[in-house]
Design a protein around this motif. Sequence first.
Motif, PDB file in Angstrom:
ATOM      1  N   GLY A   1       0.826  -1.195   0.000  1.00  0.00           N
ATOM      2  CA  GLY A   1       0.000   0.000   0.000  1.00  0.00           C
ATOM      3  C   GLY A   1       0.858   1.243   0.000  1.00  0.00           C
ATOM      4  N   TYR A   2       0.224   2.372   0.141  1.00  0.00           N
ATOM      5  CA  TYR A   2       0.924   3.648   0.024  1.00  0.00           C
ATOM      6  C   TYR A   2       1.145   4.305   1.379  1.00  0.00           C
ATOM      7  CZ  TYR A   2       0.397   2.920  -4.909  1.00  0.00           C
ATOM      8  OH  TYR A   2       0.489   2.374  -6.164  1.00  0.00           O
ATOM      9  N   SER A   3       2.160   5.161   1.408  1.00  0.00           N
ATOM     10  CA  SER A   3       2.600   5.754   2.670  1.00  0.00           C
ATOM     11  C   SER A   3       1.454   6.345   3.479  1.00  0.00           C
ATOM     12  CB  SER A   3       3.632   6.861   2.397  1.00  0.00           C
ATOM     13  OG  SER A   3       4.783   6.350   1.786  1.00  0.00           O
ATOM     14  N   ASN A   4       0.582   7.071   2.799  1.00  0.00           N
ATOM     15  CA  ASN A   4      -0.489   7.765   3.516  1.00  0.00           C
ATOM     16  C   ASN A   4      -1.346   6.795   4.314  1.00  0.00           C
ATOM     17  OD1 ASN A   4      -3.470   8.962   3.499  1.00  0.00           O
ATOM     18  ND2 ASN A   4      -2.031  10.672   3.491  1.00  0.00           N
ATOM     19  N   SER A   5      -1.646   5.641   3.707  1.00  0.00           N
ATOM     20  CA  SER A   5      -2.495   4.653   4.385  1.00  0.00           C
ATOM     21  C   SER A   5      -1.859   4.175   5.681  1.00  0.00           C
ATOM     22  CB  SER A   5      -2.745   3.459   3.467  1.00  0.00           C
ATOM     23  OG  SER A   5      -3.424   3.838   2.294  1.00  0.00           O
ATOM     24  N   PHE A   6      -0.574   3.820   5.614  1.00  0.00           N
ATOM     25  CA  PHE A   6       0.091   3.224   6.768  1.00  0.00           C
ATOM     26  C   PHE A   6       0.446   4.271   7.829  1.00  0.00           C
ATOM     27  CE2 PHE A   6       1.462   0.044   3.417  1.00  0.00           C
ATOM     28  CZ  PHE A   6       0.517  -0.902   3.799  1.00  0.00           C
ATOM     29  N   PHE A   7       0.942   5.423   7.390  1.00  0.00           N
ATOM     30  CA  PHE A   7       1.355   6.432   8.362  1.00  0.00           C
ATOM     31  C   PHE A   7       0.151   7.113   9.008  1.00  0.00           C
ATOM     32  CE2 PHE A   7       5.325   6.195   5.838  1.00  0.00           C
ATOM     33  CZ  PHE A   7       6.166   5.812   6.867  1.00  0.00           C
ATOM     34  N   HIS A   8      -0.927   7.271   8.261  1.00  0.00           N
ATOM     35  CA  HIS A   8      -2.142   7.838   8.855  1.00  0.00           C
ATOM     36  C   HIS A   8      -2.708   6.868   9.907  1.00  0.00           C
ATOM     37  CE1 HIS A   8      -6.515   8.818   9.054  1.00  0.00           C
ATOM     38  NE2 HIS A   8      -6.054  10.053   9.006  1.00  0.00           N
ATOM     39  N   TYR A   9      -2.614   5.582   9.614  1.00  0.00           N
ATOM     40  CA  TYR A   9      -3.093   4.572  10.569  1.00  0.00           C
ATOM     41  C   TYR A   9      -2.197   4.559  11.808  1.00  0.00           C
ATOM     42  CZ  TYR A   9      -5.485   0.249  11.902  1.00  0.00           C
ATOM     43  OH  TYR A   9      -6.265  -0.690  12.548  1.00  0.00           O
ATOM     44  N   GLY A  10      -0.900   4.754  11.547  1.00  0.00           N
ATOM     45  CA  GLY A  10       0.090   4.700  12.622  1.00  0.00           C
ATOM     46  C   GLY A  10       0.869   3.400  12.546  1.00  0.00           C
ATOM     47  N   ILE A  11       2.175   3.482  12.284  1.00  0.00           N
ATOM     48  CA  ILE A  11       2.981   2.276  12.119  1.00  0.00           C
ATOM     49  C   ILE A  11       2.973   1.426  13.391  1.00  0.00           C
ATOM     50  CG2 ILE A  11       5.278   1.366  11.649  1.00  0.00           C
ATOM     51  CD1 ILE A  11       3.966   2.573   9.207  1.00  0.00           C
ATOM     52  N   LYS A  12       3.084   2.081  14.539  1.00  0.00           N
ATOM     53  CA  LYS A  12       3.105   1.336  15.800  1.00  0.00           C
ATOM     54  C   LYS A  12       1.800   0.590  16.010  1.00  0.00           C
ATOM     55  CE  LYS A  12       3.968   1.836  20.759  1.00  0.00           C
ATOM     56  NZ  LYS A  12       4.290   2.795  21.869  1.00  0.00           N
ATOM     57  N   GLN A  13       0.668   1.278  15.787  1.00  0.00           N
ATOM     58  CA  GLN A  13      -0.624   0.627  15.943  1.00  0.00           C
ATOM     59  C   GLN A  13      -0.798  -0.491  14.924  1.00  0.00           C
ATOM     60  OE1 GLN A  13      -4.001   3.275  15.785  1.00  0.00           O
ATOM     61  NE2 GLN A  13      -5.490   1.618  15.692  1.00  0.00           N
ATOM     62  N   LEU A  14      -0.352  -0.244  13.700  1.00  0.00           N
ATOM     63  CA  LEU A  14      -0.444  -1.262  12.655  1.00  0.00           C
ATOM     64  C   LEU A  14       0.277  -2.534  13.063  1.00  0.00           C
ATOM     65  CD1 LEU A  14      -1.202  -1.903   9.620  1.00  0.00           C
ATOM     66  CD2 LEU A  14       1.098  -1.087   9.053  1.00  0.00           C
ATOM     67  N   VAL A  15       1.509  -2.389  13.527  1.00  0.00           N
ATOM     68  CA  VAL A  15       2.312  -3.553  13.918  1.00  0.00           C
ATOM     69  C   VAL A  15       1.670  -4.278  15.091  1.00  0.00           C
ATOM     70  CG1 VAL A  15       4.542  -4.257  14.864  1.00  0.00           C
ATOM     71  CG2 VAL A  15       4.450  -2.588  12.998  1.00  0.00           C
ATOM     72  N   GLU A  16       1.167  -3.515  16.055  1.00  0.00           N
ATOM     73  CA  GLU A  16       0.518  -4.138  17.218  1.00  0.00           C
ATOM     74  C   GLU A  16      -0.691  -4.967  16.799  1.00  0.00           C
ATOM     75  OE1 GLU A  16      -0.391  -0.895  19.792  1.00  0.00           O
ATOM     76  OE2 GLU A  16       1.656  -0.743  20.599  1.00  0.00           O
ATOM     77  N   GLU A  17      -1.479  -4.436  15.869  1.00  0.00           N
ATOM     78  CA  GLU A  17      -2.699  -5.133  15.462  1.00  0.00           C
ATOM     79  C   GLU A  17      -2.414  -6.290  14.510  1.00  0.00           C
ATOM     80  OE1 GLU A  17      -5.646  -2.355  14.148  1.00  0.00           O
ATOM     81  OE2 GLU A  17      -5.543  -1.183  15.993  1.00  0.00           O
ATOM     82  N   LEU A  18      -1.248  -6.250  13.844  1.00  0.00           N
ATOM     83  CA  LEU A  18      -0.872  -7.355  12.951  1.00  0.00           C
ATOM     84  C   LEU A  18      -0.202  -8.499  13.709  1.00  0.00           C
ATOM     85  CD1 LEU A  18       0.501  -5.446   9.825  1.00  0.00           C
ATOM     86  CD2 LEU A  18      -1.675  -6.673  10.029  1.00  0.00           C
ATOM     87  N   ALA A  19       0.146  -8.262  14.967  1.00  0.00           N
ATOM     88  CA  ALA A  19       0.758  -9.324  15.773  1.00  0.00           C
ATOM     89  C   ALA A  19      -0.210 -10.504  15.854  1.00  0.00           C
ATOM     90  CB  ALA A  19       1.091  -8.803  17.159  1.00  0.00           C
ATOM     91  N   GLY A  20       0.307 -11.682  15.579  1.00  0.00           N
ATOM     92  CA  GLY A  20      -0.551 -12.865  15.599  1.00  0.00           C
ATOM     93  C   GLY A  20      -1.180 -13.185  14.260  1.00  0.00           C
TER      94      GLY A  20
END
Length: 247
Positions: free
Chosen positions: A94-113
């Motif tokens: 995906g594109y930077s805006n999608s991931f950075f707007h979501y928040g990289i830290k939050q993204l990684v936390e929610e992708l755990a598992g």
Amino acid sequence: MTKTLTEKAQTEKLFVPYIMAGAQGLDNLPEEIAMLVEQGAAAIELGVPFSDPVADGPTIQAAGLRAFEHQVTLKKLIAVLQEIDSAVPLILMGYSNSFFHYGIKQLVEELAGTDVQGLIIPDLPYEHRDLAVPELGDIALLQLVSLTSPQERIQQLVAEAEGFIYAVTVNGITGTDQNFRQDLLDHLAQVKAVSKIPVLAGFGISRKEHVENFQQVCDGVVIGSKIVQSLQENGTKKTGELIAQII
């Protein structure tokens, strides 16, 4: 993911398909992933729909619009991925805006598992990768190498790359109707020569002869638009049959 794909590439050519997540609705995503695994996918790229997909051709742009019609969001996609058990690594593209707007830290936390083990962000320059990498943990940030990259730049790009090298085969956007440069195989061989991880050719690969041609010098291929188009026109089962004819 890097170790898994590197070991796999020692004994076979890698096939990595791309699909737009939710283009047929997120309810169909588990079935689509299962089909791609059955057809031999070493990993699967899942497109995150975005309003201005600068690297995508008409087929994938249209798929993104269909995903929006199905009200697909990154948050909804992650919720589905939390319930999916994939036999191969999943990669969010995906594109930077999608991931950075979501928040990289939050993204990684929610992708755990989940089975997401990599990100591809085509509009994130190498020089800005530190905006994401420190937060990613075990999730790989995959690197694209363009046709215009000189040898010194190629060596820089592959030095810290993870997962696999995405060697872009055209100057421009994705799509099935592409004319490949005459010296493309030489370029791909140069990338392969300096990379310690698998090198996969991608963009515009849609026919068996394309696959066979690029497999001469690469560890495998990424196929996107052809699969995305077939899923829309023919459904999951017939798309599996199409992939079997190409790979």
